[in-house]
Design an enzyme around this catalytic site. Structure first.
Site, short mmCIF file in Angstrom:
data_model
loop_
_atom_site.label_atom_id
_atom_site.label_comp_id
_atom_site.label_asym_id
_atom_site.label_seq_id
_atom_site.Cartn_x
_atom_site.Cartn_y
_atom_site.Cartn_z
N THR A 113 0.66 -1.29 -0.10
CA THR A 113 -0.03 -0.12 0.01
C THR A 113 0.84 1.25 -0.04
O THR A 113 0.37 2.19 -0.20
CB THR A 113 -0.92 0.05 1.30
OG1 THR A 113 -0.15 -0.26 2.42
CG2 THR A 113 -2.08 -0.86 1.18
N ARG A 114 1.99 1.18 0.49
CA ARG A 114 3.14 2.36 0.42
C ARG A 114 4.41 2.00 -0.06
O ARG A 114 4.93 0.99 0.68
CB ARG A 114 3.13 3.04 1.74
CG ARG A 114 2.03 3.89 1.96
CD ARG A 114 1.84 4.51 3.44
NE ARG A 114 0.75 4.97 3.57
CZ ARG A 114 0.46 6.36 3.18
NH1 ARG A 114 0.94 7.06 2.33
NH2 ARG A 114 -0.87 6.68 3.32
N VAL A 132 7.10 0.28 2.30
CA VAL A 132 7.07 0.63 3.49
C VAL A 132 5.78 0.34 4.45
O VAL A 132 5.82 0.29 5.64
CB VAL A 132 7.09 2.11 3.73
CG1 VAL A 132 8.53 2.72 3.25
CG2 VAL A 132 6.28 3.10 2.95
N SER A 133 4.71 0.01 3.95
CA SER A 133 3.44 -0.52 4.61
C SER A 133 2.68 -1.30 3.52
O SER A 133 2.73 -1.27 2.29
CB SER A 133 2.67 0.77 4.56
OG SER A 133 1.56 0.48 5.64
N SER A 134 2.21 -2.33 4.15
CA SER A 134 1.43 -3.19 3.43
C SER A 134 0.03 -3.54 4.23
O SER A 134 -0.09 -3.28 5.38
CB SER A 134 2.04 -4.56 3.03
OG SER A 134 2.40 -5.24 4.13
#
Length: 331
Positions: free
Chosen positions: A93-94, A101-103
């Site tokens: 997601t990021r 860096v984000s999921s």
């Protein structure tokens, strides 16, 4: 019929597609047995619309990542986005400078973790790592907004999580802060669940728990379930499942250690997930050869044979017995 009406029809089709895809995901999680011990979770997954939490996500493409999003002008791409949002798979997601860096975690793993959290009605829950907000929505669906707090260090993440939650009709408390320090102003908690990998157990969490609270967190490449006795003491074992998450960012995170040289070890150990788990858990407490000898001598132990004890300033991981011969200090 005007373009606006066509758009409206297509949105309606997308909503129908989302409903069908969500039902298919629920059937798939059901078959996996993830919530068998607490099937009440099924209702949350049936009703919380995951696609509202991932307005866009990234899929691996040649040379990096490609963005899939819900506002794509191409109707086929929007359908692809909805189907992907309900796949039983983690979603990136990021991405920053080509790095993830984000999921949003794999839904069946989330279902398994929520079940392993063993919540009871009335429990106050702290989630470390807000992500997209989807997990907080599942918790809020079951427990009510008032009892759920989610924290993340990154204001961009908390802001979008709050927005997604509101769009889906949920309003748990979303805090921007260092998750390693907990959220003292919302304590005490009955349950703490982390969705980022730890290298140790942050002591402030224990102080913010009621006696008998349960902490579930990714550590090494597993999931540790700790029972909290008081502000200085907690103990528990690993669950059977592997778990890979983005690391916790913030105050208490030590530097990653250098990867160890495993070339001299037999190939079956090098490629074995449980051997890697032992190496990661023991950290600098075991060199690869000692780890390999122990692993063979103890018949290649499964994850559930390992545990963690926190006793005041000390914390250690162990095999079979907290007081036994195999123990390794945690940072």
């Amino acid at each position: 019929m005007g373009a606006h009406a066509l758009d409206h029809d297509h949105d309606h089709d997308l909503d129908n597609l989302a409903t069908l895809a969500r039902a298919a995901l629920v059937r798939e999680i059901d078959r996996s047995g993830a919530w068998a011990a607490d099937p009440v979770w099924r209702a949350a997954f049936e009703e919380v619309p995951r696609h509202l939490f991932v307005p866009y996500y990234y899929v691996g493409a040649v040379g990096g990542f490609e963005r899939v999003w819900g506002e794509d002008p191409d109707p086929r791409s929007r359908e692809h986005w909805v189907r992907g949002a309900y796949a039983d798979a983690p979603l990136a997601t990021r991405v920053r400078d080509g790095e993830l860096v984000s999921s949003s975690s794999q839904p069946s793993l989330m279902a398994m973790m929520l079940t392993a959290l063993e919540v009871r009605e009335g429990d106050a829950v702290l989630e470390i790592g807000a992500g997209t907000g989807y997990n907080a929505a599942l918790l809020a669906h079951r427990l009510g907004d008032r009892l759920v707090t989610t924290v993340d260090l990154d204001p961009e993440i908390t802001e979008s999580a709050r927005r997604h939650l509101a769009t889906a009709g949920y309003h748990p408390t979303v805090v921007t802060a260092d998750g390693a320090r907990g959220v003292p102003e919302r304590a005490p908690f009955d349950r703490i669940i982390a969705t980022c990998t730890l290298t140790s157990i942050p002591r402030p969490w224990l102080a913010q728990c009621r006696p008998g609270a349960r902490i579930l967190a990714p550590l090494a490449t597993g999931l540790i379930a700790l029972s909290v006795r008081d502000a200085g003491h907690a103990e528990g074992r690993f669950l059977h499942t592997p778990a890979y998450f983005v690391p916790l960012r913030g105050a208490s995170r030590p530097e990653e250690s250098e990867p160890q040289d495993l070339r001299e070890l037999p190939r079956r150990a090098r490629g074995d997930e449980l051997f890697r788990f032992l190496l990661t858990l023991a950290g600098s407490g075991l060199d690869p050869y000692e780890a390999y000898e122990l692993w063979e001598r103890e018949s290649r132990p499964v994850r559930e044979r390992y545990g963690v004890t926190v006793d005041g300033a000390d914390a250690w991981a162990w095999l079979d017995d907290p007081e036994g011969p195999y123990a390794w200090p945690l940072p």
